[in-house]
Design a protein around this motif. Structure first.
Motif, mmCIF file in Angstrom:
data_model
loop_
_atom_site.group_PDB
_atom_site.id
_atom_site.type_symbol
_atom_site.label_atom_id
_atom_site.label_comp_id
_atom_site.label_asym_id
_atom_site.label_seq_id
_atom_site.Cartn_x
_atom_site.Cartn_y
_atom_site.Cartn_z
ATOM 1 N N LYS A 90 38.259 31.111 26.845
ATOM 2 C CA LYS A 90 38.791 32.614 27.149
ATOM 3 C C LYS A 90 38.237 33.130 28.429
ATOM 4 O O LYS A 90 38.357 34.354 28.715
ATOM 5 C CB LYS A 90 38.181 33.370 25.952
ATOM 6 N N LEU A 91 37.510 32.405 29.244
ATOM 7 C CA LEU A 91 36.908 32.977 30.371
ATOM 8 C C LEU A 91 37.571 33.031 31.334
ATOM 9 O O LEU A 91 38.390 31.792 31.887
ATOM 10 C CB LEU A 91 35.618 32.082 30.728
ATOM 11 N N ASN A 92 37.901 34.109 32.380
ATOM 12 C CA ASN A 92 38.403 33.940 33.417
ATOM 13 C C ASN A 92 37.624 34.697 34.410
ATOM 14 O O ASN A 92 36.846 35.741 34.388
ATOM 15 C CB ASN A 92 39.808 35.207 33.326
ATOM 16 N N LEU A 93 37.564 33.774 35.552
ATOM 17 C CA LEU A 93 36.508 34.086 36.404
ATOM 18 C C LEU A 93 37.147 34.334 37.970
ATOM 19 O O LEU A 93 37.936 33.405 38.272
ATOM 20 C CB LEU A 93 35.441 33.104 36.667
ATOM 21 N N TYR A 94 37.187 35.379 38.411
ATOM 22 C CA TYR A 94 37.820 35.805 39.834
ATOM 23 C C TYR A 94 36.772 36.158 40.890
ATOM 24 O O TYR A 94 35.838 36.714 40.507
ATOM 25 C CB TYR A 94 38.704 36.880 39.904
ATOM 26 N N LYS A 95 37.060 35.681 42.085
ATOM 27 C CA LYS A 95 36.216 36.171 43.306
ATOM 28 C C LYS A 95 37.071 37.289 44.023
ATOM 29 O O LYS A 95 38.077 37.037 44.458
ATOM 30 C CB LYS A 95 36.095 35.042 44.119
ATOM 31 N N GLY A 96 36.656 38.450 43.630
ATOM 32 C CA GLY A 96 37.460 39.631 44.108
ATOM 33 C C GLY A 96 37.357 39.863 45.574
ATOM 34 O O GLY A 96 37.595 38.979 46.385
ATOM 35 N N TYR A 104 35.899 37.831 33.254
ATOM 36 C CA TYR A 104 36.653 38.527 31.990
ATOM 37 C C TYR A 104 36.655 37.736 30.936
ATOM 38 O O TYR A 104 36.760 36.394 30.857
ATOM 39 C CB TYR A 104 38.377 38.505 32.490
ATOM 40 N N ARG A 105 36.998 38.546 29.654
ATOM 41 C CA ARG A 105 37.081 37.873 28.471
ATOM 42 C C ARG A 105 37.979 38.804 27.517
ATOM 43 O O ARG A 105 37.649 40.151 27.362
ATOM 44 C CB ARG A 105 35.845 37.570 27.561
ATOM 45 N N ASP A 106 39.395 38.607 27.387
ATOM 46 C CA ASP A 106 40.120 39.502 26.834
ATOM 47 C C ASP A 106 40.278 40.717 27.495
ATOM 48 O O ASP A 106 40.592 40.875 28.802
ATOM 49 C CB ASP A 106 39.814 39.445 25.252
ATOM 50 N N ASN A 107 39.859 41.894 26.695
ATOM 51 C CA ASN A 107 39.792 43.226 27.226
ATOM 52 C C ASN A 107 38.571 43.586 27.684
ATOM 53 O O ASN A 107 38.446 44.860 28.327
ATOM 54 C CB ASN A 107 40.355 44.473 26.280
ATOM 55 N N TYR A 108 37.673 42.889 27.989
ATOM 56 C CA TYR A 108 36.263 43.107 28.409
ATOM 57 C C TYR A 108 36.069 42.515 29.834
ATOM 58 O O TYR A 108 36.654 41.258 30.182
ATOM 59 C CB TYR A 108 35.006 42.377 27.506
#
Length: 143
Positions: A90-96, A104-108
């Motif tokens: 469920k992990l989404n990791l972005y370099k903004g 990110y995890r779902d809506n958190y």
């Protein structure tokens, strides 16, 4: 899942271990040369996390702990400790922006500061991505 981890509650510990696995033992921690990174400055967060962080006037900081099947992003609000439990799937990791990572995890979500000179932070984020990639299924039968 966002949990209050201030107290030694066996039910919460079971939930965490089910989501991301038990904590690494001492031998594995030494072998990996550490499993955590602390004192990361939070620049932005989801409304659920922001509501907790707004309770005190201190600088919003967090830490990240690696687990066998995910990560735990921990932070404090008033006298309580909270953990954002994120399994790798469920992990989404972005370099903004140039100086920010978004987790990110779902809506958190939590965004942390990572300046160009902070090599330790960048290397740790690479380790997280490598651990996530090693957990990904390699064959269609694994799905």
């Amino acid at each position: 899942m966002l949990l209050n981890v201030s107290y030694n509650n066996p039910e919460i510990r079971r939930k965490i271990d089910k989501e991301v696995g038990p904590a690494f033992g001492l031998r594995e921690r030494i072998k990996q040369r550490g499993i955590g990174l602390g004192h990361l400055i939070i620049t932005d967060s989801s409304i659920q996390v922001q509501n907790l962080l707004a309770l005190d006037k201190y600088t919003n900081k967090c830490n990240i702990e690696l687990r066998p099947n995910g990560i735990i992003v921990g932070f404090r609000a008033l006298l309580d400790s909270y953990g954002l439990i994120i399994p790798y799937w469920k992990l989404n990791l972005y370099k903004g922006r140039a100086e920010e990572y978004s987790i990110y995890r779902d809506n958190y979500f939590i965004k942390i500061e990572a300046k160009a000179k902070d090599k330790k932070v960048h290397n740790f984020m690479k380790r997280i991505l490598e651990a996530k990639a090693s957990q990904a299924p390699t064959n269609i039968e694994d799905l």
